[in-house]
Design an enzyme around this catalytic site. Structure first.
Site, PDB file in Angstrom:
ATOM      1  N   TYR A   1     -19.383 -57.029  35.572  1.00 37.10           N
ATOM      2  CA  TYR A   1     -18.642 -58.037  35.094  1.00 37.10           C
ATOM      3  C   TYR A   1     -18.646 -59.597  35.773  1.00 37.10           C
ATOM      4  O   TYR A   1     -18.664 -60.561  35.099  1.00 37.10           O
ATOM      5  CB  TYR A   1     -17.289 -57.610  35.132  1.00 37.10           C
ATOM      6  CG  TYR A   1     -16.051 -58.543  34.858  1.00 37.10           C
ATOM      7  CD1 TYR A   1     -15.785 -58.337  33.103  1.00 37.10           C
ATOM      8  CD2 TYR A   1     -15.074 -59.202  35.575  1.00 37.10           C
ATOM      9  CE1 TYR A   1     -14.824 -59.211  32.771  1.00 37.10           C
ATOM     10  CE2 TYR A   1     -14.126 -59.848  35.008  1.00 37.10           C
ATOM     11  CZ  TYR A   1     -14.024 -60.011  33.597  1.00 37.10           C
ATOM     12  OH  TYR A   1     -13.078 -60.856  33.093  1.00 37.10           O
TER      13      TYR A   1
ATOM     14  N   LYS B   1     -19.616 -62.909  33.850  1.00 35.10           N
ATOM     15  CA  LYS B   1     -18.903 -64.141  33.796  1.00 35.10           C
ATOM     16  C   LYS B   1     -19.224 -65.470  34.542  1.00 35.10           C
ATOM     17  O   LYS B   1     -19.049 -66.376  34.231  1.00 35.10           O
ATOM     18  CB  LYS B   1     -17.476 -63.758  34.464  1.00 35.10           C
ATOM     19  CG  LYS B   1     -16.571 -62.715  33.375  1.00 35.10           C
ATOM     20  CD  LYS B   1     -16.406 -63.292  32.188  1.00 35.10           C
ATOM     21  CE  LYS B   1     -15.447 -62.598  31.032  1.00 35.10           C
ATOM     22  NZ  LYS B   1     -15.554 -63.142  29.640  1.00 35.10           N
TER      23      LYS B   1
END
Length: 200
Positions: free
Chosen positions: A85, A89
Site C-alpha cells: 500500500y 501511494k
C-alpha cells in the site's frame, strides 16, 4: 468511460480526484504475495494513471483544471505491514510532482492529499468496535472533504504540493534537503563521505 459520462452529463471536466484503493493484505513484507502486490498496483497506480490520462486532454484543451491524487501517511512516513500500500501511494507523489510541472503551462494544477478518515477500508481493517467508533467520531470522511474541495477549486493557491487532512486538521508536507557537502572528484570516496557524514 467515466470521463465520457462526466463530459456528456455535466458538459466538461473541471477536476479529477483519483482516490480509489483497496485494502492492504496487512502482512509482513516477506509474506506479501506477488498477486497481492499486483492487485494493489493495478488499482492505485494503473487506475489513477488511466483516469488522469483520459481527463488530461480535456483539461489541457480548456487551459484549466485541477487534479488531486490520493497518497497516504503510510507512503510519507512508513507503516509496518503496509508495504504494498505504501509503495502504491508513494508512486502518487512522483506522478503528482511530474504532472504539476507538465500541467503548469496548460493551466492545470496538480496536488496530492494524504487523508486520515474512517472509511469503508477502515471498517474492514479495525475489528475493535470501540476503536472503530473513536475513529468514526474523530476522523469522519467529511472532515477531509473541505481540503479536497479547496485543492480542486479554481482558486487553489498551490501546485505540486502534498497535504495531510483529517479530523479538522490540514497541513502541508514538504521534502527537505540538507546543505550537504560537495567534494572534488579526487576526494570523492566512500571513506571521505563517511568522515563528513555529520555534515551530509
Amino acid at each position: 468511460e467515466l470521463i465520457e459520462v462526466a463530459r456528456t452529463t455535466f458538459g466538461g471536466i473541471d477536476a479529477v480526484i483519483a482516490n480509489a484503493s483497496i485494502n492492504s493484505a496487512r502482512k509482513p513484507f516477506t509474506e506479501i504475495a506477488m498477486g497481492e502486490l499486483q492487485a494493489m498496483l493495478a488499482v492505485n497506480i494503473v487506475g489513477a494513471w488511466a483516469l488522469v490520462q483520459a481527463a488530461w486532454p480535456h483539461l489541457s484543451r480548456a487551459r484549466r483544471g485541477r487534479v488531486l491524487l490520493t497518497t497516504s501517511q503510510a507512503a510519507l512516513y512508513g507503516m509496518p505491514t503496509l508495504a504494498e500500500y505504501a509503495l502504491a501511494k508513494g508512486a502518487m507523489i512522483g506522478l503528482m510532482r511530474t504532472l504539476a510541472h507538465e500541467g503548469e503551462p496548460l493551466g492545470i494544477k496538480v496536488n496530492a492529499i494524504a487523508p486520515a478518515a474512517a472509511t469503508r477500508m477502515t471498517e474492514e481493517t479495525v475489528k475493535d468496535e470501540r476503536a472503530l467508533q473513536l475513529l468514526r467520531d474523530l476522523q469522519p470522511p467529511e472532515h477531509v472533504a473541505p481540503a479536497a474541495a479547496l485543492l480542486v477549486h479554481d482558486t487553489c493557491p498551490t501546485n505540486g504540493e502534498i497535504f495531510v487532512a483529517g479530523g479538522g486538521h490540514m497541513a502541508r508536507v514538504f521534502i527537505g534537503e540538507t546543505r550537504g557537502v560537495t567534494l572534488p572528484a579526487e576526494h570523492l570516496q566512500a571513506e571521505t563521505l563517511a568522515d563528513q557524514f555529520a555534515m551530509i
